[in-house]
Scaffold this motif. Structure first.
Motif, PDB file in Angstrom:
ATOM      1  N   GLY A  38       0.805  -1.211   0.000  1.00 12.74           N
ATOM      2  CA  GLY A  38       0.000   0.000   0.000  1.00 12.74           C
ATOM      3  C   GLY A  38       0.838   1.260   0.000  1.00 12.74           C
ATOM      4  O   GLY A  38       2.028   1.226   0.338  1.00 12.74           O
ATOM      5  N   THR A  39       0.191   2.361  -0.385  1.00 12.75           N
ATOM      6  CA  THR A  39       0.869   3.657  -0.425  1.00 12.75           C
ATOM      7  C   THR A  39      -0.095   4.767  -0.034  1.00 12.75           C
ATOM      8  O   THR A  39      -1.310   4.635  -0.165  1.00 12.75           O
ATOM      9  CB  THR A  39       1.378   4.009  -1.839  1.00 12.75           C
ATOM     10  N   VAL A  40       0.472   5.858   0.409  1.00 10.03           N
ATOM     11  CA  VAL A  40      -0.245   7.128   0.528  1.00 10.03           C
ATOM     12  C   VAL A  40       0.790   8.246   0.455  1.00 10.03           C
ATOM     13  O   VAL A  40       1.910   8.091   0.944  1.00 10.03           O
ATOM     14  CB  VAL A  40      -1.081   7.229   1.836  1.00 10.03           C
ATOM     15  N   ILE A  41       0.416   9.315  -0.199  1.00  8.91           N
ATOM     16  CA  ILE A  41       1.243  10.517  -0.192  1.00  8.91           C
ATOM     17  C   ILE A  41       0.647  11.441   0.858  1.00  8.91           C
ATOM     18  O   ILE A  41      -0.536  11.801   0.778  1.00  8.91           O
ATOM     19  CB  ILE A  41       1.282  11.197  -1.571  1.00  8.91           C
ATOM     20  N   ALA A  42       1.452  11.803   1.832  1.00  8.25           N
ATOM     21  CA  ALA A  42       1.037  12.680   2.935  1.00  8.25           C
ATOM     22  C   ALA A  42       1.803  13.988   2.794  1.00  8.25           C
ATOM     23  O   ALA A  42       2.832  14.193   3.431  1.00  8.25           O
ATOM     24  CB  ALA A  42       1.317  12.002   4.275  1.00  8.25           C
ATOM     25  N   GLY A  43       1.297  14.862   1.940  1.00  6.39           N
ATOM     26  CA  GLY A  43       2.001  16.103   1.626  1.00  6.39           C
ATOM     27  C   GLY A  43       1.602  17.245   2.542  1.00  6.39           C
ATOM     28  O   GLY A  43       0.480  17.315   3.029  1.00  6.39           O
ATOM     29  N   PHE A  44       2.549  18.136   2.774  1.00  2.00           N
ATOM     30  CA  PHE A  44       2.286  19.344   3.559  1.00  2.00           C
ATOM     31  C   PHE A  44       2.999  20.493   2.886  1.00  2.00           C
ATOM     32  O   PHE A  44       4.207  20.437   2.654  1.00  2.00           O
ATOM     33  CB  PHE A  44       2.779  19.167   5.003  1.00  2.00           C
TER      34      PHE A  44
ATOM     35  N   GLN B 177      -3.357   6.387   9.412  1.00  2.00           N
ATOM     36  CA  GLN B 177      -2.867   6.714  10.753  1.00  2.00           C
ATOM     37  C   GLN B 177      -1.454   7.281  10.677  1.00  2.00           C
ATOM     38  O   GLN B 177      -1.145   8.276  11.347  1.00  2.00           O
ATOM     39  CB  GLN B 177      -2.895   5.485  11.651  1.00  2.00           C
ATOM     40  N   ALA B 178      -0.601   6.659   9.877  1.00  2.00           N
ATOM     41  CA  ALA B 178       0.774   7.142   9.727  1.00  2.00           C
ATOM     42  C   ALA B 178       0.787   8.537   9.095  1.00  2.00           C
ATOM     43  O   ALA B 178       1.561   9.407   9.515  1.00  2.00           O
ATOM     44  CB  ALA B 178       1.588   6.160   8.887  1.00  2.00           C
ATOM     45  N   ALA B 179      -0.056   8.755   8.098  1.00  2.00           N
ATOM     46  CA  ALA B 179      -0.138  10.072   7.460  1.00  2.00           C
ATOM     47  C   ALA B 179      -0.596  11.124   8.467  1.00  2.00           C
ATOM     48  O   ALA B 179      -0.027  12.222   8.549  1.00  2.00           O
ATOM     49  CB  ALA B 179      -1.084  10.018   6.261  1.00  2.00           C
ATOM     50  N   GLU B 180      -1.611  10.796   9.258  1.00  2.00           N
ATOM     51  CA  GLU B 180      -2.122  11.750  10.240  1.00  2.00           C
ATOM     52  C   GLU B 180      -1.089  12.038  11.328  1.00  2.00           C
ATOM     53  O   GLU B 180      -0.996  13.166  11.816  1.00  2.00           O
ATOM     54  CB  GLU B 180      -3.425  11.230  10.835  1.00  2.00           C
TER      55      GLU B 180
END
Length: 139
Positions: free
Chosen positions: A59-65, A92-95
């Motif tokens: 799985g993946t997610v981009i958690a950009g700021f 959860q990791a992104a948050e």
């Protein structure tokens, strides 16, 4: 879930990641290429999160700021690994990342037609803003 490992992507992951998105993500974007992912990882090495089980990308997610708002993109779980809590663990990791950088709101890009994805986001507390066609969650 103790066998699930979440880590930040590195430049050596790009080819595997692009193949993964072709198999697991619903559609691709103009920036889903080697140069686009290289720019992302180089600019923000902690933004692209990978979930692995037994050293296999699941799985993946981009958690950009951007210094103002948090954005979540490319939440994808391989079809063979869905419904096992991977998307939840990635969110959860992104948050956690967003909280660490001082983020106060998350915007998530979610395909309109992907009802399963809408359910996943909703169970994490994101609500839909129809005028923007995105899901948002105050942190």
């Amino acid at each position: 879930m103790s066998d699930l490992h979440i880590r930040c992507a590195t430049l050596s992951d790009i080819n595997t990641l692009l193949q993964f998105w072709r198999e697991a993500a619903e559609g691709t974007s103009i920036s889903d290429d080697h140069d686009g992912v290289t720019r992302l990882i180089t600019r923000d090495p902690e933004a692209l999160l990978l979930a692995e089980r037994d050293a296999i990308l699941t799985g993946t997610v981009i958690a950009g700021f951007d210094g103002w708002r948090c954005s979540a993109y490319r939440l994808a779980v391989h079809p063979d690994h869905r419904r096992r809590g991977i998307a939840t663990a990635l969110l959860q990791a992104a948050e956690q990342r967003f909280a660490a950088v001082g983020g106060r709101r998350v915007d998530a890009m979610v395909l309109e037609v992907d009802e399963q994805a809408h359910h996943t986001w909703a169970t994490r507390g994101y609500h839909r803003e129809d005028h923007w066609r995105r899901r948002v969650k105050p942190l």
